[in-house]
Write an enzyme that holds these catalytic residues in place. Structure first.
Site, short mmCIF file in Angstrom:
data_model
loop_
_atom_site.label_atom_id
_atom_site.label_comp_id
_atom_site.label_asym_id
_atom_site.label_seq_id
_atom_site.Cartn_x
_atom_site.Cartn_y
_atom_site.Cartn_z
N ARG A 63 0.73 -1.12 0.20
CA ARG A 63 -0.11 -0.04 0.01
C ARG A 63 0.99 1.23 -0.05
O ARG A 63 0.61 2.21 -0.79
CB ARG A 63 -1.06 -0.08 1.40
CG ARG A 63 -1.96 -1.19 1.21
CD ARG A 63 -2.96 -0.98 2.14
NE ARG A 63 -3.60 0.37 2.13
CZ ARG A 63 -4.34 0.83 3.12
NH1 ARG A 63 -4.61 -0.10 4.14
NH2 ARG A 63 -5.18 1.89 2.88
N SER A 117 14.95 -7.69 2.08
CA SER A 117 14.28 -8.66 2.93
C SER A 117 15.48 -9.51 3.59
O SER A 117 16.55 -9.45 3.05
CB SER A 117 13.53 -9.57 1.96
OG SER A 117 12.69 -10.57 2.68
N ARG A 118 14.90 -10.19 4.57
CA ARG A 118 16.10 -11.23 5.06
C ARG A 118 16.54 -12.24 4.08
O ARG A 118 17.60 -12.63 4.46
CB ARG A 118 15.28 -12.02 6.30
CG ARG A 118 15.18 -11.10 7.51
CD ARG A 118 14.41 -11.79 8.65
NE ARG A 118 13.15 -12.14 8.13
CZ ARG A 118 12.18 -12.73 8.90
NH1 ARG A 118 12.57 -13.25 10.10
NH2 ARG A 118 11.03 -13.09 8.58
N HIS A 142 12.27 -1.96 14.59
CA HIS A 142 12.06 -0.25 14.30
C HIS A 142 13.03 0.56 14.66
O HIS A 142 13.97 1.04 13.94
CB HIS A 142 11.10 0.42 14.65
CG HIS A 142 9.51 -0.03 13.99
ND1 HIS A 142 8.29 0.13 13.94
CD2 HIS A 142 9.52 -1.09 12.83
CE1 HIS A 142 7.31 -0.13 13.23
NE2 HIS A 142 8.17 -1.04 12.56
N LYS A 163 3.98 2.95 12.17
CA LYS A 163 3.60 3.03 13.60
C LYS A 163 3.63 1.63 14.19
O LYS A 163 3.24 0.61 13.36
CB LYS A 163 2.39 3.66 13.31
CG LYS A 163 1.15 3.05 12.70
CD LYS A 163 0.76 1.78 13.55
CE LYS A 163 -0.30 0.93 12.55
NZ LYS A 163 -0.31 -0.53 13.49
N ASP A 189 -0.57 -1.87 18.20
CA ASP A 189 -0.84 -1.93 16.59
C ASP A 189 -2.26 -1.11 16.29
O ASP A 189 -2.29 -0.73 15.49
CB ASP A 189 -1.43 -3.42 16.47
CG ASP A 189 -1.57 -3.86 14.96
OD1 ASP A 189 -1.10 -3.18 14.12
OD2 ASP A 189 -2.30 -4.73 14.68
#
Length: 329
Positions: free
Chosen positions: A15, A33-34, A76, A94, A179
């Protein structure tokens, strides 16, 4: 042109990239990405020319100007500090960090490098939010605020069957208040500043993390009640009550409509939102702050930073009262 890399390959990153595509002055260039397999898969799906499975290599890449972080909350701060110290602007999902200590580290790194650190909290970037801001004085003084964001999690049924996914894992600094509750709490702080005090209650799910809760915040001459849940739905609008009228708006997470009803019977409706992609607005503000050289050097940047800091202080205190602890604490 600002070249953006994304950390994280989930639906929220999808998004965000839709919002980037609508915003001039910025383009998605890379993905981390890992595993390189997943990075290449995601890059192919979104036409991204650069792939990384090393954060060190991403931080060192001179072709990247900014980074969007959509990893689990527990990651984060470490990822944000690394990118900020490398001189890259950071748009972070967030909640921006697990706690205030981590956020302070991120803010310090941004200040040292003179780069932008912005929390990707969609609610405060929408036209409906701006419309509400402009009408607070007209309905004032504000006396009571009722905010809620209650959304039955698509992962809760699995939780009840013994499958614990990321949304309900405390080791990832997740749970309902982090969340879901962060949306109305951040909205409250952005509109009214830090509260004088907070009282919090929550429902902690067996063997996991909070599923719902309520925060009562006291301001001079005003009370604000914030309800949030990942284990139930609500269709109630949000309401700001003042001596001169009230403001109604919704949905709880990202306001897309708003209405004012003034004492005496007059009312007005906010103009319809012309952009269906609500993450566009945060990307647009991120670009604006980057062009202003530093997120802390313009009034909007200072306001966003302060709102993130004060929201994190409320989250920390609410978690303390409810009894929610993370490994990151």
């Amino acid at each position: 042109m600002i070249n953006l890399a994304v950390i994280g390959t989930n639906f929220i990153t999808d998004r965000l990239l839709e919002g980037v595509a609508l915003c001039p002055g910025i383009q998605a260039t890379a993905v981390y990405s890992r595993t390189m397999e997943r990075a290449r898969e995601y890059a192919a799906a979104h036409s991204l020319p650069l792939t990384f499975n090393s954060l060190d290599q991403l931080a060192a890449c001179q072709d990247i100007d900014a980074v969007y972080i959509a990893s689990p909350t527990c990651c984060h701060a470490a990822q944000g500090v690394q990118m900020l110290q490398a001189g890259k602007h950071v748009l972070c999902e967030k909640p921006i960090a697990s706690n205030q200590r981590e956020l302070n580290q991120m803010l310090q790194a941004a200040d040292e490098q003179g780069v932008v650190l912005l929390e990707a909290i969609r609610a405060v970037f929408t036209p409906a939010y701006r419309w509400l801001q402009e009408r607070l004085e007209r309905i004032g003084p504000v006396r009571r605020v009722s905010l809620s964001f209650c959304q039955y999690s698509s992962r809760y049924d699995k939780f009840k069957n013994g499958v614990i996914e990321n949304a309900f894992r405390p080791e990832l600094s997740n749970g309902a208040i982090m969340d879901i509750g962060v949306y109305p709490l951040h909205l409250m702080v952005s509109l009214f500043g830090p509260p004088q005090s907070v009282t919090a209650q929550g429902v902690v799910l067996p063997g996991s993390i909070d599923g719902e809760g309520t925060v009562l915040a006291r301001y001079p001459g005003m009370l604000a009640q914030v309800a949030y849940s990942k284990i139930s739905d609500s269709t109630l609008p949000n309401e700001i009550q003042g001596e001169g009228g009230c403001l109604l708006f919704g949905p709880g997470g990202v306001p897309r409509w708003a209405k004012a009803v003034y004492r005496g019977g007059a009312s007005e409706q906010a103009p319809a939102d012309s952009c269906p992609q609500d993450m566009y607005y945060e990307v647009r503000q991120f670009v604006h702050l980057i062009h202003a050289c530093s997120g802390a050097s313009v009034p909007e940047g200072r306001q966003y930073r302060q709102a993130s800091l004060h929201t994190m202080q409320v989250l920390d205190e609410a978690r303390r009262q409810i009894g929610i602890r993370f490994p990151a604490d």
